[in-house]
Design a protein around this motif. Sequence first.
Motif, PDB file in Angstrom:
ATOM      1  N   ALA A  69      55.722  43.918  24.267  1.00 55.79           N
ATOM      2  CA  ALA A  69      55.117  42.717  24.036  1.00 55.79           C
ATOM      3  C   ALA A  69      54.450  42.636  22.830  1.00 55.79           C
ATOM      4  CB  ALA A  69      54.410  42.577  25.138  1.00 55.79           C
ATOM      5  N   ASP A  70      54.350  41.425  22.359  1.00 60.23           N
ATOM      6  CA  ASP A  70      53.685  41.107  20.855  1.00 60.23           C
ATOM      7  C   ASP A  70      54.028  41.821  19.646  1.00 60.23           C
ATOM      8  OD1 ASP A  70      51.959  39.188  22.383  1.00 60.23           O
ATOM      9  OD2 ASP A  70      50.517  40.920  23.195  1.00 60.23           O
ATOM     10  N   SER A  71      55.343  42.399  19.806  1.00 58.61           N
ATOM     11  CA  SER A  71      55.822  43.114  18.742  1.00 58.61           C
ATOM     12  C   SER A  71      56.559  42.152  17.991  1.00 58.61           C
ATOM     13  CB  SER A  71      56.472  44.357  19.131  1.00 58.61           C
ATOM     14  OG  SER A  71      57.698  44.145  19.942  1.00 58.61           O
ATOM     15  N   VAL A  72      57.118  42.348  16.354  1.00 61.82           N
ATOM     16  CA  VAL A  72      58.039  41.938  15.663  1.00 61.82           C
ATOM     17  C   VAL A  72      58.893  42.956  15.001  1.00 61.82           C
ATOM     18  CG1 VAL A  72      56.936  39.793  15.815  1.00 61.82           C
ATOM     19  CG2 VAL A  72      56.552  41.217  13.849  1.00 61.82           C
ATOM     20  N   THR A  73      59.713  42.478  14.456  1.00 57.55           N
ATOM     21  CA  THR A  73      60.402  43.285  13.276  1.00 57.55           C
ATOM     22  C   THR A  73      60.715  42.452  12.266  1.00 57.55           C
ATOM     23  OG1 THR A  73      62.840  43.102  14.055  1.00 57.55           O
ATOM     24  CG2 THR A  73      61.702  44.957  15.081  1.00 57.55           C
ATOM     25  N   VAL A  74      60.677  42.956  10.881  1.00 57.00           N
ATOM     26  CA  VAL A  74      61.079  42.300   9.532  1.00 57.00           C
ATOM     27  C   VAL A  74      62.350  42.940   9.020  1.00 57.00           C
ATOM     28  CG1 VAL A  74      58.761  41.587   9.431  1.00 57.00           C
ATOM     29  CG2 VAL A  74      59.389  43.776   8.135  1.00 57.00           C
ATOM     30  N   ASP A  75      63.058  42.311   8.413  1.00 58.77           N
ATOM     31  CA  ASP A  75      64.536  42.700   7.754  1.00 58.77           C
ATOM     32  C   ASP A  75      64.289  43.285   6.254  1.00 58.77           C
ATOM     33  OD1 ASP A  75      66.043  42.579  10.326  1.00 58.77           O
ATOM     34  OD2 ASP A  75      66.384  40.372   9.464  1.00 58.77           O
ATOM     35  N   GLN A  76      63.059  43.012   5.869  1.00 58.97           N
ATOM     36  CA  GLN A  76      62.714  43.568   4.378  1.00 58.97           C
ATOM     37  C   GLN A  76      61.355  43.648   4.348  1.00 58.97           C
ATOM     38  OE1 GLN A  76      64.906  40.766   2.081  1.00 58.97           O
ATOM     39  NE2 GLN A  76      63.135  39.844   1.504  1.00 58.97           N
ATOM     40  N   ALA A  77      60.859  44.369   3.714  1.00 57.73           N
ATOM     41  CA  ALA A  77      59.416  44.547   3.165  1.00 57.73           C
ATOM     42  C   ALA A  77      59.050  43.478   2.166  1.00 57.73           C
ATOM     43  CB  ALA A  77      58.980  45.990   2.551  1.00 57.73           C
ATOM     44  N   ASP A  78      58.220  42.479   2.605  1.00 62.93           N
ATOM     45  CA  ASP A  78      57.690  41.272   1.891  1.00 62.93           C
ATOM     46  C   ASP A  78      56.323  41.603   1.203  1.00 62.93           C
ATOM     47  OD1 ASP A  78      59.948  39.996   2.420  1.00 62.93           O
ATOM     48  OD2 ASP A  78      59.170  39.357   4.394  1.00 62.93           O
ATOM     49  N   ASN A  79      55.583  42.779   1.524  1.00 61.26           N
ATOM     50  CA  ASN A  79      54.319  42.875   0.870  1.00 61.26           C
ATOM     51  C   ASN A  79      54.150  44.434   1.141  1.00 61.26           C
ATOM     52  OD1 ASN A  79      52.702  43.410   3.484  1.00 61.26           O
ATOM     53  ND2 ASN A  79      53.412  41.139   3.614  1.00 61.26           N
ATOM     54  N   PRO A  80      53.327  45.034   0.103  1.00 58.18           N
ATOM     55  CA  PRO A  80      52.971  46.587   0.448  1.00 58.18           C
ATOM     56  C   PRO A  80      52.578  47.083   1.662  1.00 58.18           C
ATOM     57  CG  PRO A  80      52.364  45.697  -1.814  1.00 58.18           C
ATOM     58  CD  PRO A  80      52.778  44.473  -1.040  1.00 58.18           C
ATOM     59  N   LYS A  81      51.759  45.938   2.312  1.00 58.30           N
ATOM     60  CA  LYS A  81      51.185  46.459   3.630  1.00 58.30           C
ATOM     61  C   LYS A  81      52.284  46.951   4.707  1.00 58.30           C
ATOM     62  CE  LYS A  81      48.536  44.726   7.619  1.00 58.30           C
ATOM     63  NZ  LYS A  81      47.734  45.986   8.078  1.00 58.30           N
ATOM     64  N   GLN A  82      53.152  46.032   4.520  1.00 62.63           N
ATOM     65  CA  GLN A  82      54.423  46.364   5.656  1.00 62.63           C
ATOM     66  C   GLN A  82      54.951  47.556   5.462  1.00 62.63           C
ATOM     67  OE1 GLN A  82      56.951  42.785   5.472  1.00 62.63           O
ATOM     68  NE2 GLN A  82      55.628  41.494   6.457  1.00 62.63           N
TER      69      GLN A  82
END
Length: 365
Positions: free
Chosen positions: A108-121
Amino acid sequence: MEIKPNNRILQAFGLEPEGLNVRKFGSGHINNTFLLEKKQDGSRYVLQKINVNVFKEPGVIAANQRMAADYLAVHHPGYLFITPIPTVNGEELFVIDNEYWRLIPFIADSVTVDQADNPKQAYEAARQFGRLASYLSGIDLKPFKASIPNFHNLTLRYSAFQEAIRTAKEDRKAAAEEMIEDFLRYSDIAVTYEQLKTNPEFRDHLMHHDTKINNVLLNKDTYEGICVCDLDTLMPGKIISDLGDMVRTYVCPVSEEEKDFSQIVIREEYYEALMQGYLAEIGGTLTKVEKEQLFFAGKFMIYMQGIRFLTDYLNGDVYYPIKYPTHNYDRAKNQLVLLQRLMEKETVLQDIIDKCLHVNVTSEQ
């Protein structure tokens, strides 16, 4: 034709089909994945059909994950390690008509991203992969098997590249002549890998082997790392596999599909972020030799992926799906340019590594 789970599959995991909403889920291209939601209480699960064309022995995946889960339960009981939910008969896979299905908890409350959009990710994802590797660093590797044998064996990939050059049809060979020469010019990367393989200080670890950023779950609000997912390729391997794949896929703003090669650049702040995150977790477990090869990790993975694309182009596009005739050629060229950009910045990137290692050592004292 879209494959949907039938009632027998759902019932095998103790789920009542009429009480579920079922839909396709995720951006993965290997397994068929579905999100199941109970109509009564909204609880959710992820159901997957394992691609047996890629994973010839699904039982190996299940066994590797179970051994890792058992070890972590003893040594790091608070760690979130996603393991399949057994069938009503206590099995981790349900087999029907030569199909292998598994049920996985939905976080729950999770997501994924397909590319790194900022250094924190990049930092958060790398830290999660480093934490998993660090927590598993004491496990006995002998019972583990490869879910994809020779997956990151550069020696084998280089041999296949040489064979493809020898057997390619003349038109393809002529079209790729300059790129073939360029990749052969970097063959020292394959030589270095072959030398490292026999060095006892360049050890095997339990590695993830597919460290794209969308294989980490992030908090949907803060984007802080929660845990690693997609553990099909969890198997013994070298540190350069996981780190190299992160360098290959986090540091450049465009993917291997980009045909405008002028957009291929090395983002130093992303490189530093992923090194900081990864080494903060695993740095203390590495040998001197492994630390010396941290920059090599990026060269290794980019070079291997590049020659795999070019090998497939020379062989007539028999492995990677293509959308147009020169698709694999362009992918190979993309990776060649990325490799060149990385090597142009070796001095500054090695300085970043040294700084991250120093911070890591200082923090341990």
